[in-house]
Design a protein around this motif. Structure first.
Motif, PDB file in Angstrom:
ATOM      1  N   GLY A  37       0.782  -1.222   0.000  1.00  0.00           N
ATOM      2  CA  GLY A  37       0.000   0.000   0.000  1.00  0.00           C
ATOM      3  C   GLY A  37       0.817   1.277   0.000  1.00  0.00           C
ATOM      4  O   GLY A  37       0.252   2.374  -0.141  1.00  0.00           O
ATOM      5  N   ASP A  38       2.142   1.161   0.136  1.00  0.00           N
ATOM      6  CA  ASP A  38       2.985   2.361   0.119  1.00  0.00           C
ATOM      7  C   ASP A  38       3.197   2.909  -1.287  1.00  0.00           C
ATOM      8  O   ASP A  38       3.772   3.998  -1.441  1.00  0.00           O
ATOM      9  CB  ASP A  38       4.345   2.052   0.752  1.00  0.00           C
ATOM     10  N   ASN A  39       2.792   2.156  -2.286  1.00  0.00           N
ATOM     11  CA  ASN A  39       2.841   2.617  -3.681  1.00  0.00           C
ATOM     12  C   ASN A  39       4.233   3.112  -4.062  1.00  0.00           C
ATOM     13  O   ASN A  39       5.179   2.353  -4.034  1.00  0.00           O
ATOM     14  CB  ASN A  39       1.759   3.678  -3.917  1.00  0.00           C
ATOM     15  N   GLU A  40       4.387   4.407  -4.383  1.00  0.00           N
ATOM     16  CA  GLU A  40       5.685   4.900  -4.847  1.00  0.00           C
ATOM     17  C   GLU A  40       6.746   4.854  -3.762  1.00  0.00           C
ATOM     18  O   GLU A  40       7.942   4.951  -4.051  1.00  0.00           O
ATOM     19  CB  GLU A  40       5.549   6.328  -5.381  1.00  0.00           C
ATOM     20  N   ASN A  41       6.327   4.702  -2.509  1.00  0.00           N
ATOM     21  CA  ASN A  41       7.274   4.592  -1.405  1.00  0.00           C
ATOM     22  C   ASN A  41       7.498   3.148  -0.972  1.00  0.00           C
ATOM     23  O   ASN A  41       8.065   2.896   0.093  1.00  0.00           O
ATOM     24  CB  ASN A  41       6.778   5.408  -0.212  1.00  0.00           C
ATOM     25  N   ASN A  42       7.059   2.220  -1.798  1.00  0.00           N
ATOM     26  CA  ASN A  42       7.226   0.801  -1.491  1.00  0.00           C
ATOM     27  C   ASN A  42       8.699   0.445  -1.367  1.00  0.00           C
ATOM     28  O   ASN A  42       9.569   1.063  -1.986  1.00  0.00           O
ATOM     29  CB  ASN A  42       6.562  -0.036  -2.585  1.00  0.00           C
ATOM     30  N   TRP A  43       8.977  -0.569  -0.558  1.00  0.00           N
ATOM     31  CA  TRP A  43      10.342  -1.057  -0.348  1.00  0.00           C
ATOM     32  C   TRP A  43      11.073  -1.304  -1.665  1.00  0.00           C
ATOM     33  O   TRP A  43      12.262  -1.009  -1.781  1.00  0.00           O
ATOM     34  CB  TRP A  43      10.293  -2.331   0.477  1.00  0.00           C
ATOM     35  N   HIS A  44      10.389  -1.812  -2.650  1.00  0.00           N
ATOM     36  CA  HIS A  44      11.007  -2.111  -3.944  1.00  0.00           C
ATOM     37  C   HIS A  44      11.668  -0.871  -4.541  1.00  0.00           C
ATOM     38  O   HIS A  44      12.728  -0.964  -5.169  1.00  0.00           O
ATOM     39  CB  HIS A  44       9.960  -2.669  -4.910  1.00  0.00           C
ATOM     40  N   HIS A  45      11.068   0.292  -4.337  1.00  0.00           N
ATOM     41  CA  HIS A  45      11.604   1.533  -4.896  1.00  0.00           C
ATOM     42  C   HIS A  45      12.679   2.154  -4.010  1.00  0.00           C
ATOM     43  O   HIS A  45      13.486   2.955  -4.487  1.00  0.00           O
ATOM     44  CB  HIS A  45      10.476   2.551  -5.093  1.00  0.00           C
ATOM     45  N   ARG A  46      12.701   1.802  -2.736  1.00  0.00           N
ATOM     46  CA  ARG A  46      13.572   2.472  -1.773  1.00  0.00           C
ATOM     47  C   ARG A  46      14.836   1.701  -1.435  1.00  0.00           C
ATOM     48  O   ARG A  46      15.821   2.278  -0.969  1.00  0.00           O
ATOM     49  CB  ARG A  46      12.807   2.700  -0.450  1.00  0.00           C
ATOM     50  N   LYS A  47      14.810   0.403  -1.613  1.00  0.00           N
ATOM     51  CA  LYS A  47      15.815  -0.455  -0.989  1.00  0.00           C
ATOM     52  C   LYS A  47      17.243  -0.179  -1.458  1.00  0.00           C
ATOM     53  O   LYS A  47      18.184  -0.236  -0.652  1.00  0.00           O
ATOM     54  CB  LYS A  47      15.453  -1.925  -1.203  1.00  0.00           C
ATOM     55  N   GLU A  48      17.419   0.129  -2.737  1.00  0.00           N
ATOM     56  CA  GLU A  48      18.776   0.373  -3.221  1.00  0.00           C
ATOM     57  C   GLU A  48      19.357   1.637  -2.591  1.00  0.00           C
ATOM     58  O   GLU A  48      20.526   1.676  -2.212  1.00  0.00           O
ATOM     59  CB  GLU A  48      18.790   0.479  -4.739  1.00  0.00           C
ATOM     60  N   ASN A  49      18.539   2.682  -2.494  1.00  0.00           N
ATOM     61  CA  ASN A  49      19.011   3.923  -1.879  1.00  0.00           C
ATOM     62  C   ASN A  49      19.258   3.749  -0.392  1.00  0.00           C
ATOM     63  O   ASN A  49      20.184   4.363   0.167  1.00  0.00           O
ATOM     64  CB  ASN A  49      17.999   5.041  -2.124  1.00  0.00           C
ATOM     65  N   LEU A  50      18.460   2.929   0.256  1.00  0.00           N
ATOM     66  CA  LEU A  50      18.673   2.690   1.678  1.00  0.00           C
ATOM     67  C   LEU A  50      20.006   1.995   1.908  1.00  0.00           C
ATOM     68  O   LEU A  50      20.768   2.366   2.818  1.00  0.00           O
ATOM     69  CB  LEU A  50      17.515   1.879   2.252  1.00  0.00           C
ATOM     70  N   VAL A  51      20.318   1.018   1.095  1.00  0.00           N
ATOM     71  CA  VAL A  51      21.604   0.332   1.209  1.00  0.00           C
ATOM     72  C   VAL A  51      22.760   1.295   0.933  1.00  0.00           C
ATOM     73  O   VAL A  51      23.769   1.315   1.652  1.00  0.00           O
ATOM     74  CB  VAL A  51      21.660  -0.884   0.261  1.00  0.00           C
ATOM     75  N   LYS A  52      22.617   2.123  -0.093  1.00  0.00           N
ATOM     76  CA  LYS A  52      23.669   3.092  -0.407  1.00  0.00           C
ATOM     77  C   LYS A  52      23.871   4.082   0.739  1.00  0.00           C
ATOM     78  O   LYS A  52      24.998   4.480   1.050  1.00  0.00           O
ATOM     79  CB  LYS A  52      23.326   3.839  -1.694  1.00  0.00           C
ATOM     80  N   GLN A  53      22.775   4.484   1.354  1.00  0.00           N
ATOM     81  CA  GLN A  53      22.863   5.407   2.478  1.00  0.00           C
ATOM     82  C   GLN A  53      23.651   4.785   3.631  1.00  0.00           C
ATOM     83  O   GLN A  53      24.535   5.428   4.211  1.00  0.00           O
ATOM     84  CB  GLN A  53      21.457   5.796   2.944  1.00  0.00           C
ATOM     85  N   ILE A  54      23.344   3.551   3.967  1.00  0.00           N
ATOM     86  CA  ILE A  54      24.062   2.876   5.045  1.00  0.00           C
ATOM     87  C   ILE A  54      25.537   2.713   4.679  1.00  0.00           C
ATOM     88  O   ILE A  54      26.431   2.942   5.511  1.00  0.00           O
ATOM     89  CB  ILE A  54      23.416   1.517   5.357  1.00  0.00           C
ATOM     90  N   LYS A  55      25.813   2.357   3.439  1.00  0.00           N
ATOM     91  CA  LYS A  55      27.201   2.209   3.002  1.00  0.00           C
ATOM     92  C   LYS A  55      27.953   3.530   3.079  1.00  0.00           C
ATOM     93  O   LYS A  55      29.152   3.566   3.382  1.00  0.00           O
ATOM     94  CB  LYS A  55      27.252   1.659   1.576  1.00  0.00           C
ATOM     95  N   PHE A  56      27.268   4.628   2.801  1.00  0.00           N
ATOM     96  CA  PHE A  56      27.927   5.936   2.831  1.00  0.00           C
ATOM     97  C   PHE A  56      28.347   6.299   4.246  1.00  0.00           C
ATOM     98  O   PHE A  56      29.475   6.742   4.489  1.00  0.00           O
ATOM     99  CB  PHE A  56      27.007   7.012   2.266  1.00  0.00           C
ATOM    100  N   TYR A  57      27.458   6.112   5.218  1.00  0.00           N
ATOM    101  CA  TYR A  57      27.769   6.490   6.604  1.00  0.00           C
ATOM    102  C   TYR A  57      28.617   5.437   7.316  1.00  0.00           C
ATOM    103  O   TYR A  57      29.255   5.746   8.316  1.00  0.00           O
ATOM    104  CB  TYR A  57      26.483   6.768   7.378  1.00  0.00           C
ATOM    105  N   GLU A  58      28.584   4.213   6.849  1.00  0.00           N
ATOM    106  CA  GLU A  58      29.418   3.131   7.384  1.00  0.00           C
ATOM    107  C   GLU A  58      29.338   2.985   8.902  1.00  0.00           C
ATOM    108  O   GLU A  58      30.374   2.987   9.589  1.00  0.00           O
ATOM    109  CB  GLU A  58      30.888   3.339   6.983  1.00  0.00           C
ATOM    110  N   PRO A  59      28.148   2.854   9.463  1.00  0.00           N
ATOM    111  CA  PRO A  59      28.095   2.635  10.911  1.00  0.00           C
ATOM    112  C   PRO A  59      28.774   1.322  11.279  1.00  0.00           C
ATOM    113  O   PRO A  59      28.666   0.330  10.558  1.00  0.00           O
ATOM    114  CB  PRO A  59      26.595   2.585  11.201  1.00  0.00           C
TER     115      PRO A  59
END
Length: 277
Positions: A37-59
């Motif tokens: 139900g998240d439509n354009e905000n569905n995990w499928h659309h977000r997941k690559e950017n979320l991974v890149k974000q975590i990789k950038f900050y490298e916690p």
């Protein structure tokens, strides 16, 4: 041979003979469950950017909330150099959301597990007036470069039960006290579904400190929940990183990164740089 940032720092200070307190970077992130139900905000659309974000900050280590099995697997497959601990809250195996903890290869897991936020924390269960089962995943970690040890707890409080949220904090603090016999540093991360003035945070402060309040540098908005609403300022602060008194907080940030005028999750990640004293 691949050298990590911490390896270079450690070698440099050994070579110069200078004692150095190693930094520890941590993050809490409600990644929003995979919901059609998240439509354009569905995990499928977000997941690559979320991974890149975590990789950038490298916690060095981070806790997620609302991770369904397929999301946990995706992070595990795409975050090279990280391992995770955690179980599904519905059955203690693979069913339901995870409050998983991911840690880099620079750390060794000495002990870990998950308990339920209920009067029977050892078994899958729902507590008090909670709408859903809720869990806390924890680990005792050792930093390989210097042998420093610390406890890390990650959780997600109920969104309905007011009593459950207070009692959940009490369960976690009790578990910390029981586990931490050596009085080691402790980090607690999570979506607590309450604002700073509410009773669960008051309870938390009996044993731990809110990192935003003591950070040498705090950056970003106060609020951490955005609801995927890119056009209005976020209003509620409900995601936290808390620490024991033997941890110094150098930097605290609420990460408002976005793409194509969309947020990466309906919560902002919260990131801290700490020093284990």
């Amino acid at each position: 041979m691949k050298h990590t940032k911490s390896t270079f720092i450690f070698v440099f200070f050994i070579w110069t003979g200078i004692a150095y307190a190693q930094d520890l970077s941590v993050m809490t992130y409600n990644i929003r469950l995979d919901h059609a139900g998240d439509n354009e905000n569905n995990w499928h659309h977000r997941k690559e950017n979320l991974v890149k974000q975590i990789k950038f900050y490298e916690p060095d280590i981070f806790g997620i909330q609302e991770g369904l099995p397929q999301q946990v697997d995706y992070l595990d497959e795409n975050l090279e150099g990280y391992s995770y601990i955690g179980v599904g809250r519905d059955d203690g195996k693979r069913e339901g959301e995870f409050s998983a903890v991911y840690y880099s290869a620079n750390f060794k897991l000495l002990e870990g597990g998950t308990f339920w936020l209920s009067p029977t924390p050892e078994v899958p269960s729902k507590g008090w007036d909670a709408a859903l089962p809720r869990v806390c995943t924890f680990g005792l970690f050792e930093r390989k470069v210097d042998g420093a040890k610390f406890w890390f707890f990650n959780t997600h409080f109920d969104h309905i039960g007011k009593v459950a949220r207070v009692e959940s904090m009490k369960v976690i603090l009790k578990m910390i006290a029981e586990k931490n016999e050596e009085n080691l540093p402790v980090v607690l991360t999570g979506d607590l579904n309450v604002q700073p003035h509410e009773e669960p945070i008051i309870e938390m402060k009996k044993q731990l400190t809110d990192t935003r309040e003591i950070a040498d540098l705090a950056f970003g908005p106060d609020a951490t929940f955005n609801g995927f609403n890119f056009t209005e300022p976020p209003q509620r602060r409900i995601d936290y990183i808390a620490v024991s008194d033997d941890i110094e907080v150098k930097k605290y940030a609420v990460l408002t990164d976005s793409y194509d005028q969309k947020y990466i999750s309906d919560h902002f990640a919260v990131y801290c740089e700490l020093v284990l004293k």
